[in-house]
Scaffold this motif. Structure first.
Motif, PDB file in Angstrom:
ATOM      1  N   GLY A 116     -15.387  -6.551  -8.238  1.00  0.00           N
ATOM      2  CA  GLY A 116     -16.138  -5.309  -8.401  1.00  0.00           C
ATOM      3  C   GLY A 116     -15.492  -4.098  -7.756  1.00  0.00           C
ATOM      4  O   GLY A 116     -16.133  -3.065  -7.594  1.00  0.00           O
ATOM      5  N   GLN A 117     -14.229  -4.181  -7.417  1.00  0.00           N
ATOM      6  CA  GLN A 117     -13.507  -3.077  -6.795  1.00  0.00           C
ATOM      7  C   GLN A 117     -12.811  -2.270  -7.889  1.00  0.00           C
ATOM      8  O   GLN A 117     -11.588  -2.259  -8.021  1.00  0.00           O
ATOM      9  CB  GLN A 117     -12.529  -3.621  -5.757  1.00  0.00           C
ATOM     10  N   PHE A 118     -13.629  -1.565  -8.678  1.00  0.00           N
ATOM     11  CA  PHE A 118     -13.151  -0.913  -9.880  1.00  0.00           C
ATOM     12  C   PHE A 118     -12.282   0.306  -9.622  1.00  0.00           C
ATOM     13  O   PHE A 118     -11.325   0.547 -10.357  1.00  0.00           O
ATOM     14  CB  PHE A 118     -14.328  -0.537 -10.787  1.00  0.00           C
ATOM     15  N   VAL A 119     -12.567   1.071  -8.601  1.00  0.00           N
ATOM     16  CA  VAL A 119     -11.768   2.267  -8.303  1.00  0.00           C
ATOM     17  C   VAL A 119     -10.337   1.858  -7.941  1.00  0.00           C
ATOM     18  O   VAL A 119      -9.376   2.437  -8.455  1.00  0.00           O
ATOM     19  CB  VAL A 119     -12.417   3.092  -7.162  1.00  0.00           C
ATOM     20  N   GLU A 120     -10.223   0.844  -7.084  1.00  0.00           N
ATOM     21  CA  GLU A 120      -8.901   0.368  -6.700  1.00  0.00           C
ATOM     22  C   GLU A 120      -8.169  -0.203  -7.909  1.00  0.00           C
ATOM     23  O   GLU A 120      -6.979   0.029  -8.096  1.00  0.00           O
ATOM     24  CB  GLU A 120      -9.001  -0.703  -5.609  1.00  0.00           C
ATOM     25  N   ALA A 121      -8.891  -0.959  -8.743  1.00  0.00           N
ATOM     26  CA  ALA A 121      -8.284  -1.552  -9.936  1.00  0.00           C
ATOM     27  C   ALA A 121      -7.781  -0.468 -10.883  1.00  0.00           C
ATOM     28  O   ALA A 121      -6.661  -0.557 -11.398  1.00  0.00           O
ATOM     29  CB  ALA A 121      -9.285  -2.457 -10.644  1.00  0.00           C
ATOM     30  N   GLU A 122      -8.585   0.560 -11.096  1.00  0.00           N
ATOM     31  CA  GLU A 122      -8.176   1.644 -11.990  1.00  0.00           C
ATOM     32  C   GLU A 122      -6.945   2.376 -11.454  1.00  0.00           C
ATOM     33  O   GLU A 122      -6.055   2.746 -12.229  1.00  0.00           O
ATOM     34  CB  GLU A 122      -9.329   2.622 -12.213  1.00  0.00           C
ATOM     35  N   ALA A 123      -6.879   2.558 -10.145  1.00  0.00           N
ATOM     36  CA  ALA A 123      -5.713   3.210  -9.548  1.00  0.00           C
ATOM     37  C   ALA A 123      -4.464   2.358  -9.750  1.00  0.00           C
ATOM     38  O   ALA A 123      -3.400   2.882 -10.109  1.00  0.00           O
ATOM     39  CB  ALA A 123      -5.951   3.461  -8.059  1.00  0.00           C
ATOM     40  N   LEU A 124      -4.589   1.059  -9.547  1.00  0.00           N
ATOM     41  CA  LEU A 124      -3.437   0.179  -9.750  1.00  0.00           C
ATOM     42  C   LEU A 124      -3.048   0.083 -11.224  1.00  0.00           C
ATOM     43  O   LEU A 124      -1.867  -0.023 -11.547  1.00  0.00           O
ATOM     44  CB  LEU A 124      -3.729  -1.216  -9.204  1.00  0.00           C
ATOM     45  N   ILE A 125      -4.018   0.122 -12.104  1.00  0.00           N
ATOM     46  CA  ILE A 125      -3.725   0.111 -13.538  1.00  0.00           C
ATOM     47  C   ILE A 125      -2.910   1.348 -13.908  1.00  0.00           C
ATOM     48  O   ILE A 125      -1.894   1.251 -14.597  1.00  0.00           O
ATOM     49  CB  ILE A 125      -5.017   0.031 -14.379  1.00  0.00           C
ATOM     50  N   ALA A 126      -3.353   2.494 -13.435  1.00  0.00           N
ATOM     51  CA  ALA A 126      -2.640   3.741 -13.729  1.00  0.00           C
ATOM     52  C   ALA A 126      -1.217   3.698 -13.179  1.00  0.00           C
ATOM     53  O   ALA A 126      -0.252   4.016 -13.882  1.00  0.00           O
ATOM     54  CB  ALA A 126      -3.401   4.932 -13.150  1.00  0.00           C
ATOM     55  N   GLU A 127      -1.077   3.296 -11.934  1.00  0.00           N
ATOM     56  CA  GLU A 127       0.247   3.240 -11.315  1.00  0.00           C
ATOM     57  C   GLU A 127       1.113   2.163 -11.967  1.00  0.00           C
ATOM     58  O   GLU A 127       2.297   2.387 -12.218  1.00  0.00           O
ATOM     59  CB  GLU A 127       0.114   2.973  -9.808  1.00  0.00           C
ATOM     60  N   GLY A 128       0.541   1.017 -12.249  1.00  0.00           N
ATOM     61  CA  GLY A 128       1.286  -0.073 -12.873  1.00  0.00           C
ATOM     62  C   GLY A 128       1.761   0.273 -14.267  1.00  0.00           C
ATOM     63  O   GLY A 128       2.861  -0.093 -14.673  1.00  0.00           O
ATOM     64  N   THR A 129       0.936   0.987 -15.008  1.00  0.00           N
ATOM     65  CA  THR A 129       1.318   1.403 -16.352  1.00  0.00           C
ATOM     66  C   THR A 129       2.428   2.448 -16.285  1.00  0.00           C
ATOM     67  O   THR A 129       3.400   2.370 -17.036  1.00  0.00           O
ATOM     68  CB  THR A 129       0.096   1.965 -17.111  1.00  0.00           C
ATOM     69  N   ARG A 130       2.280   3.419 -15.380  1.00  0.00           N
ATOM     70  CA  ARG A 130       3.314   4.457 -15.213  1.00  0.00           C
ATOM     71  C   ARG A 130       4.659   3.854 -14.835  1.00  0.00           C
ATOM     72  O   ARG A 130       5.694   4.277 -15.318  1.00  0.00           O
ATOM     73  CB  ARG A 130       2.892   5.470 -14.156  1.00  0.00           C
ATOM     74  N   SER A 131       4.618   2.862 -13.961  1.00  0.00           N
ATOM     75  CA  SER A 131       5.876   2.281 -13.474  1.00  0.00           C
ATOM     76  C   SER A 131       6.414   1.186 -14.386  1.00  0.00           C
ATOM     77  O   SER A 131       7.495   0.668 -14.141  1.00  0.00           O
ATOM     78  CB  SER A 131       5.679   1.728 -12.061  1.00  0.00           C
ATOM     79  N   GLY A 132       5.657   0.814 -15.407  1.00  0.00           N
ATOM     80  CA  GLY A 132       6.122  -0.203 -16.346  1.00  0.00           C
ATOM     81  C   GLY A 132       5.839  -1.624 -15.910  1.00  0.00           C
ATOM     82  O   GLY A 132       6.297  -2.574 -16.528  1.00  0.00           O
ATOM     83  N   LEU A 133       5.065  -1.803 -14.836  1.00  0.00           N
ATOM     84  CA  LEU A 133       4.714  -3.146 -14.380  1.00  0.00           C
ATOM     85  C   LEU A 133       3.643  -3.798 -15.255  1.00  0.00           C
ATOM     86  O   LEU A 133       3.529  -5.017 -15.278  1.00  0.00           O
ATOM     87  CB  LEU A 133       4.213  -3.114 -12.930  1.00  0.00           C
ATOM     88  N   ILE A 134       2.874  -2.981 -15.935  1.00  0.00           N
ATOM     89  CA  ILE A 134       1.772  -3.488 -16.755  1.00  0.00           C
ATOM     90  C   ILE A 134       1.920  -2.935 -18.166  1.00  0.00           C
ATOM     91  O   ILE A 134       2.106  -1.726 -18.344  1.00  0.00           O
ATOM     92  CB  ILE A 134       0.408  -3.080 -16.169  1.00  0.00           C
TER      93      ILE A 134
END
Length: 148
Positions: free
Chosen positions: A53-71
């Motif tokens: 349920g830690q959605f804010v942290e997950a969304e931040a990592l999704i954004a960063e991971g997508t930008r960096s090409g990890l996701i």
């Protein structure tokens, strides 16, 4: 603490650590998505955050991971869709579905995540198990139910 520094701290284990598949956390992930997503460790970490349920942290990592090409973009989209469903309150579903017999109106202000947590914990203080399950189904499958 600066936002970028927080992201570095959260992504550090991913960038310097192991390269496990996210199927360790979500065994159905590779079958569900058809391909193994980029950055299995990053995906696994995000799915764990979502499950807690830690959605804010997950969304931040999704954004960063997508930008960096990890996701992969497709994986990120699935994650964001899951977060959106889990954040949906029962009272936000279409009024037509709220007229269902035995609709648990006492749960209108609760999100799908909160209702699922009640089910997992066996907490039936607000509603019986059948109503909790109905509430989750109404939220998760609202588009399919509206077609009927």
């Amino acid at each position: 603490m600066r936002w970028s520094m927080l992201l570095v701290l959260l992504l550090a284990p991913v960038l310097h650590g192991c390269r496990h598949s996210d199927s360790a956390v979500r065994p159905e992930a590779s079958q569900e998505e058809g391909v193994r997503p980029k950055g299995g460790s990053a995906s696994a970490r995000i799915w764990v955050l979502i499950s807690k349920g830690q959605f804010v942290e997950a969304e931040a990592l999704i954004a960063e991971g997508t930008r960096s090409g990890l996701i992969a973009t497709a994986t990120a989209q699935k994650m964001l869709e899951k977060i959106a469903v889990l954040n949906t309150k029962l009272g936000e579903i279409p009024a037509r579905l709220q007229r269902a017999p035995d609709f648990p109106s006492q749960l209108k202000d609760f999100t799908c995540f909160q209702i699922e947590s009640m089910l997992k914990a066996g907490d039936y203080s607000l509603a019986p198990q059948a109503q909790l399950r109905m509430a989750v189904k109404l939220i998760e499958q609202q588009s399919r139910l509206m077609e009927k």
